[in-house]
Scaffold this motif. Sequence first.
Motif, PDB file in Angstrom:
ATOM      1  N   GLU A 104       2.948   1.500   4.960  1.00 51.94           N
ATOM      2  CA  GLU A 104       2.601   0.318   4.172  1.00 51.94           C
ATOM      3  C   GLU A 104       1.484  -0.503   4.816  1.00 51.94           C
ATOM      4  N   GLY A 105       0.866   0.027   5.848  1.00 52.86           N
ATOM      5  CA  GLY A 105      -0.282  -0.656   6.435  1.00 52.86           C
ATOM      6  C   GLY A 105       0.038  -1.551   7.596  1.00 52.86           C
ATOM      7  N   GLY A 106       1.272  -1.554   8.049  1.00 51.23           N
ATOM      8  CA  GLY A 106       1.653  -2.366   9.189  1.00 51.23           C
ATOM      9  C   GLY A 106       1.334  -1.656  10.499  1.00 51.23           C
ATOM     10  N   GLY A 107       1.552  -2.360  11.589  1.00 54.12           N
ATOM     11  CA  GLY A 107       1.304  -1.789  12.899  1.00 54.12           C
ATOM     12  C   GLY A 107       2.585  -1.647  13.689  1.00 54.12           C
ATOM     13  N   ILE A 141       4.260   1.243  -2.687  1.00 49.88           N
ATOM     14  CA  ILE A 141       4.776   2.347  -1.873  1.00 49.88           C
ATOM     15  C   ILE A 141       4.397   3.681  -2.500  1.00 49.88           C
ATOM     16  N   LYS A 142       4.544   3.778  -3.822  1.00 57.92           N
ATOM     17  CA  LYS A 142       4.207   5.033  -4.502  1.00 57.92           C
ATOM     18  C   LYS A 142       2.745   5.401  -4.248  1.00 57.92           C
ATOM     19  N   LEU A 143       1.857   4.431  -4.395  1.00 57.42           N
ATOM     20  CA  LEU A 143       0.434   4.708  -4.213  1.00 57.42           C
ATOM     21  C   LEU A 143       0.120   5.095  -2.769  1.00 57.42           C
ATOM     22  N   ARG A 144       0.767   4.437  -1.828  1.00 59.05           N
ATOM     23  CA  ARG A 144       0.496   4.771  -0.428  1.00 59.05           C
ATOM     24  C   ARG A 144       1.005   6.175  -0.084  1.00 59.05           C
TER      25      ARG A 144
END
Length: 889
Positions: A513-516, A614-617
């Motif tokens: 989801e783009g987190g670190g 979430i689906k797109l990622r």
Amino acid sequence: MGWLEEFVKETKGIGKVSWAKVSRDLRREPSWKGLRISEGSLATYLGAFDQGKNLHLLGTNPRLRALLVEYLQVAEEDFQERLESLQRTRPSQQHSFRLWDANTRPLNLGQESLPAAFPDEVLDTRSWAGSPILWRARNGSGRTLVGEWLEAQGKALFIRAESWNEARRKLPRTGRAFIELKSPMGLLGVDTRPSGIDLCVAVDGLPDDAHPDSPFQEAPQEESRPSNIWTIVSSPAVEEWLESLVFWIEERRADEEAFDPRSCLDWLRKDILPLGLIDGFETAVGFVGVYAEFRRQLQSKKTTTQVDLARYFLRIRGRHIPERDTSLDIASLWTFLSGMAHRLLVHGEEPWFQARPLDEWRTIVRDGPAASDVIDWLSDASVQKLLKLAPRDINKAVEALPPQAFQRVKTLQQLFLLREQQPGLYALRPSWVFETVLGQSADALLQEEAETWGEALLHAHGANFVFDKLLFRCQGGDFDPIRRLLAHQDRRSPAWTAALESSFVALGLTLLEGGGTPEALHVEVFDLQQSLTSELNGIPLPRTFRRDGLQSPLLSHGYWILAAHALTEERSPSRAAAHPVLDPWNHAFPANVHLNELILSWQEIIERPHSEEIKLRVIELYGRLLRRRSTPPSQLLHFQIPEFLLTVYQSNELNLQHVKILSKLKGLVQIIRPYFQRRGQEWESFARALWRVWLDSSEELPRALQPGPRSADLWSLIPAEAMQDERLSNWLSGTSVPFELFRDDQWVAFLRYWPRRMHPGFDLDPGYPWQAMPESFMRRALLDEVLREGHQDHEARRAIWKKAPSVARDGLRDYVQRGKWTSALGLARAAPAEETPSVIAMIRKGITQPDVPNEAFISWLHHLINLRVPGWKEAWALRCDIEEGAKDS
């Protein structure tokens, strides 16, 4: 004089009626034998019947009814007719009802309307005739309110029963009955309706169509379904009736303090509905009450948490319970509920929402030594001697059932937080309050050692709450629970292993989801996890994940593999070797059918209602994998299909086989559109290319392009020339075409298609396209005389009259002026009855023209006259004029 007294005087020929004497006379009738009722009670009942009260007893006690019929010496039909007449004309009964959570005044249901929160088929008892109604009404749907209202209105007898067999024994011989069942026991096997009575049954617990949650789960055994004698209805969606409910409550509030229903409605729509907390009528009433009581607090806070809402709700409940455990007031109630939630999460083998006997709840609420004045009193030696009680018996009883636990369960019942769902079984309600408490308790668990919160993860209902809080913490940069997990490792412990596996998924989804995440942390978790996997069909899998519908969908095998692929995307090849299935970025990806079809399930990850982000990622992740490591089309993962289609389109290699791929996976078209847009590709040009590929072929319409909800986006971009293709002729008049999305050029093409359609025969809803048509194109259709003879064209004209009567009138006027009599008569025949006077007036203006088809018009006028529609006398006069004109000529 009441109805029964009048009946007695009429049939017995007496001047003054004494119910005591009538009671004595009834006891002498042959039918009296076996009736267990005293003479005085019978006289009381007769007086009540005479006043129109307790009439349901004549239905639930058929022997008493038969006795009255025998005594009065009247036909059963005459007695029933008199009773029904009474129910239609007597004043409304004084059924009082209060919605405590919203603080309404006492409602006289005999004179009140109900909000639009209930199925029309349930409230309109006329719809019960022919086929009984089965209302699939979960607890909290307002079933009791509806039943009380129907009886107060004199529309039906209200019966509450634990099972169908009990309800059947209470049924009257004739009339209508609304039945609220606690259990569907015995109901599903009913294959014939009781004769002589119209029924509506409200029940929870009917089985839904079930499917396996994952390919590893066996399909459910076939369960009994309601037989086809029932017409099954469900409550309307909350959004459909919420506004009606708010304004309905506003008119009935007992509190004189101002209540702004519009502000309340705005708050519900903006802050509550998106949370998914309102699951039925009673929950909605509770939130209206929260806003009415605490609107100042809600408006003063920048953010209101779900915990705040739950506390407000419990305060409202507490105000309306006059007798409750003073040692467990509202201030300490939250602490008590939190402790109970902790035990349900960590030690509960059954789901928290499971209905259980009261004894089990008393065991659950025990949280310390029992103490009460009663125990102190019983411990006194003199009292024990007086009551002949042994100290060991008292201690044994206290240990088995502490007074504190007994009182706390009673308090939960008094607050309507523990409610009977089925006979003898009680469940926690409302769900949202306890989900809030459980969520807060799960968050607190993460402050403890991994063994503790891992234990909750081993229980399906606990895993939901704990994992959601763990993922939330990781997304916010808080990895302390995972660090404590790594500091104290116990690889032999199922609870510690469950905590590790959940941490693995949480770290992977955070990256997705783009987190670190700290690299050293997720590398250590990955290596530990890989060493603790089980292997099935060549695919590594976690050890503790359950395979049932209660567990969080994110704790499934598919999401576990997905997390591994997110964690290994940036993994250095120099690290310890990873299994090829877990690290497809640095290894040749195995062509394993189990991985594609069973583990990385499209249904599990894309079709389920997770966030679109979430689906797109997920699609983006596997798009990057395809670009990094090219894969033959036969070995594509399902998630790689969007990127594959984008590639062939951009290389101008799109063919009909690629179009057919779109129907391979449910929801593929819907996910491709935003994915293409993220990749900088116009969706519209791709959709038009799909249509062109098909038009250039000789095949019938592929499944992917057939009209329906999944292909609405494609149909909104259908080329105008496609509508003239004969292969589309049978599709274009159906209800599955999204006509509401058509543009002007598509409507122009549709009007060219309509008179040329290949099979203009019967259609289930042939007026459907015309209901969506803009008025400008309706005018054009009438002007160009697109509509001809036939059922479909007649329904099209009816749709025009219904949606745009002014367009239809103008069209008819134009036909009359131009002498287009066939078209004029076709449009006149389709006019609704209320339009008859204006239609007759327009026809009359042109009826003197020489080419008028008099015979056809006379037939139409004769039909109007027979139906006695409004304006039929004008039709009569016009018919006379036409016939006289024909004689003169």
